[in-house]
Design an enzyme around this catalytic site. Structure first.
Site, short mmCIF file in Angstrom:
data_model
loop_
_atom_site.label_atom_id
_atom_site.label_comp_id
_atom_site.label_asym_id
_atom_site.label_seq_id
_atom_site.Cartn_x
_atom_site.Cartn_y
_atom_site.Cartn_z
N HIS A 244 0.87 -1.20 0.00
CA HIS A 244 0.00 0.00 0.00
C HIS A 244 0.89 1.23 0.00
CE1 HIS A 244 -3.14 2.85 1.26
NE2 HIS A 244 -3.99 1.95 0.83
N GLU A 299 -7.76 -5.17 -0.36
CA GLU A 299 -8.37 -5.79 -1.55
C GLU A 299 -8.46 -7.31 -1.50
OE1 GLU A 299 -9.87 -3.75 -3.06
OE2 GLU A 299 -8.77 -1.94 -3.52
N1 ACO Z 1 3.98 -7.49 -4.97
C1 ACO Z 1 5.28 -7.51 -5.32
N2 ACO Z 1 6.11 -6.48 -5.09
C2 ACO Z 1 5.60 -5.41 -4.47
C3 ACO Z 1 4.25 -5.33 -4.07
C4 ACO Z 1 3.44 -6.44 -4.34
N3 ACO Z 1 2.15 -6.44 -4.02
N4 ACO Z 1 4.03 -4.14 -3.49
C5 ACO Z 1 5.19 -3.47 -3.53
N5 ACO Z 1 6.15 -4.24 -4.12
C6 ACO Z 1 7.54 -3.89 -4.36
C7 ACO Z 1 7.61 -2.75 -5.36
O1 ACO Z 1 7.67 -3.27 -6.68
C8 ACO Z 1 8.87 -2.06 -4.98
O2 ACO Z 1 9.97 -2.79 -5.52
P1 ACO Z 1 11.18 -2.07 -6.31
O3 ACO Z 1 11.79 -1.19 -5.28
O4 ACO Z 1 12.00 -3.20 -6.75
O5 ACO Z 1 10.50 -1.30 -7.41
C9 ACO Z 1 8.93 -2.25 -3.45
O6 ACO Z 1 8.08 -3.35 -3.14
C10 ACO Z 1 8.43 -1.06 -2.68
O7 ACO Z 1 7.19 -0.66 -3.22
P2 ACO Z 1 6.29 0.46 -2.51
O8 ACO Z 1 6.94 1.79 -2.59
O9 ACO Z 1 5.91 -0.03 -1.18
O10 ACO Z 1 4.98 0.40 -3.42
P3 ACO Z 1 4.14 1.62 -4.04
O11 ACO Z 1 3.78 2.58 -2.96
O12 ACO Z 1 4.85 2.14 -5.24
O13 ACO Z 1 2.88 0.82 -4.55
C11 ACO Z 1 0.93 -0.48 -4.49
C12 ACO Z 1 1.78 0.54 -3.73
C13 ACO Z 1 0.59 0.10 -5.88
C14 ACO Z 1 -0.38 -0.71 -3.73
C15 ACO Z 1 1.72 -1.80 -4.61
O14 ACO Z 1 1.99 -2.32 -3.33
C16 ACO Z 1 1.02 -2.82 -5.48
O15 ACO Z 1 1.12 -2.74 -6.71
N6 ACO Z 1 0.27 -3.79 -4.86
C17 ACO Z 1 -0.45 -4.78 -5.64
C18 ACO Z 1 -1.74 -4.19 -6.20
C19 ACO Z 1 -2.79 -3.97 -5.12
O16 ACO Z 1 -3.03 -4.81 -4.28
N7 ACO Z 1 -3.43 -2.79 -5.18
C20 ACO Z 1 -4.46 -2.38 -4.23
C21 ACO Z 1 -3.91 -1.42 -3.24
S1 ACO Z 1 -5.09 -0.97 -1.99
C22 ACO Z 1 -5.98 0.32 -2.64
O17 ACO Z 1 -5.49 1.00 -3.50
C23 ACO Z 1 -7.37 0.59 -2.19
#
Ligand code: ACO
Length: 363
Positions: A244, A299
């Site tokens: 998130h 979610e």
């Molecule tokens: N699966 C795999 N890797 C992940 C995930 C995940 N669910 N979430 C974060 N990461 C990775 C990112 O790719 C990033 O890696 P990198 O540094 O190699 O690029 C690292 O963890 C750090 O990421 P964050 O800064 O924590 O993530 P960001 O804030 O950019 O994204 C998001 C948040 C979009 C929700 C992300 O966690 C994601 O895509 N989750 C899956 C989709 C999802 O469940 N969305 C619903 C969110 S809840 C809502 O919006 C109501």
């Protein structure tokens, strides 16, 4: 420049606080766990609108007002269906909200119209005629009755209502911000809500639960979980339902929903798989991103809950709107009361005529 406006404070609000460090969501002074699963949709509406709406109403008065407005929205269904031939449910809903007239009760009318229009649009897709609202039913129960043509069990109504409350308000998310930008121009509640729904309909905001179910379908059964996760994480893919932007720990709404889903009998197999995926994902994400603490977001169990309530995937975003409209309308009132037009600046990086100065910030 801050392209995503992350950390930029654009409003003061009394509506909700998202504490991403401790994993807490506070709505008007109450932890989300005290509200979702305990209060009705109508009580939550009265609570969020209190002090903002032109007329203060208690839970019973909100229930009566929503019932009246659901009936008048049903009168607009023939126009809605004519105007939205070939549209998806969420696009049809956006058009439908535009059919509503602006007035002092618009917050009630947009809230009431969403379930009426969504049910009619889905039934049209299924080749079925619309079903009128049933007098005396709660908002969530009436939605399920208009969708299915028969009353839903109390368990399913409670489950849906719990979900609607978990998503009713959540800080300055993209759709709420959109609603406030439009409201600040004094365009009115209907225009602001239509704009907010446009923002919600994007896959980066309101569209995640569908892909969660796609992921569970693809994994198939518990014996495949570890392999599937290792393969997909290894390919650099995101695991749906985890991580998130704001929460640096577990999303508090996940456990509220999990508690409800556990009571819905027909989700038992899905739930067992979702829990196995949850356990394995948290471990795999911790191994891959040891400094990040990636955990379950809202979610994962939303997807299992909405499926258990009998909703198809194309209803997930419209049903999210059915809950979030309470937050949108309260924020619209709050923004109008603060009386400040929202008008940020941009930095012009295009060509300049001779003699024109380069400015760091330009309008
Ligand atoms: N699966 C795999 N890797 C992940 C995930 C995940 N669910 N979430 C974060 N990461 C990775 C990112 O790719 C990033 O890696 P990198 O540094 O190699 O690029 C690292 O963890 C750090 O990421 P964050 O800064 O924590 O993530 P960001 O804030 O950019 O994204 C998001 C948040 C979009 C929700 C992300 O966690 C994601 O895509 N989750 C899956 C989709 C999802 O469940 N969305 C619903 C969110 S809840 C809502 O919006 C109501």
């Amino acid at each position: 420049m801050n392209a995503g406006l992350e950390g930029v404070v654009a409003a003061e609000t009394v509506l909700s606080q998202v504490n991403g460090i401790e994993g807490r969501l506070i709505v008007r002074g109450h932890e989300i766990e005290e509200l979702a699963g305990h209060w009705s949709f109508e009580a939550m509406a009265a609570f969020l609108w209190d002090g903002f709406a032109p007329q203060s109403m208690d839970e019973g008065q909100v229930a009566a007002a929503l019932e009246r407005s659901r009936n008048s929205a049903f009168g607009k269904v023939p126009d809605l269906l004519r105007a939205t031939e070939g549209s998806t449910v969420v696009d049809g809903l956006r058009t439908g909200l535009s059919l509503l007239a602006e007035g002092p009760g618009s917050h009630i009318d947009v809230t009431a119209a969403i379930p009426v229009f969504v049910a009619a649009l889905l039934r049209r897709d299924q080749g079925e005629p619309p079903i009128a609202p049933t007098p005396g039913l709660r908002h969530a129960a009436d939605f399920l009755a208009m969708l299915k043509g028969e009353p839903a069990s109390e368990l399913l109504v409670d489950a849906l209502e719990t979900y609607l409350l978990t998503v009713a308000d959540h800080g300055m998310n993209a759709s709420t911000f959109t609603a406030r930008v439009v409201a600040a121009t004094r365009a009115g509640t209907v225009a602001s809500t239509v704009a907010a729904l446009g923002a919600l309909s994007g896959p980066l905001h309101g569209g995640a639960p569908g892909p969660v179910l796609d992921m569970l379908d693809e994994i198939g059964d518990e014996s495949q979980v570890d392999d599937w996760i290792a393969r997909h994480l290894g390919d650099g893919e995101r695991l749906m339902g985890f991580g998130h932007r704001i929460y640096r720990t577990r999303d508090p709404r996940a456990d509220v929903l999990k508690g409800v889903v556990e009571r819905i009998v027909n989700t038992r197999d899905r739930m067992a798989l979702a829990e196995a995926v949850e356990k394995a994902s948290i471990a795999a994400l911790a191994a891959r991103y040891p400094d990040r603490n990636l955990d379950t977001n809202v979610e994962l169990f939303t997807a299992v809950l909405l499926e258990g309530v009998g909703l198809s995937r194309d209803l997930f975003t419209p049903v999210f709107a059915m809950g979030r409209v309470l937050g949108w309308t309260a924020h619209i009132f709050e923004q109008v009361a603060s009386s400040r037009l929202i008008r940020p600046a941009s930095s012009y990086v295009g060509p300049l005529p001779e003699g024109a100065p380069q400015l760091a910030v330009a309008g």
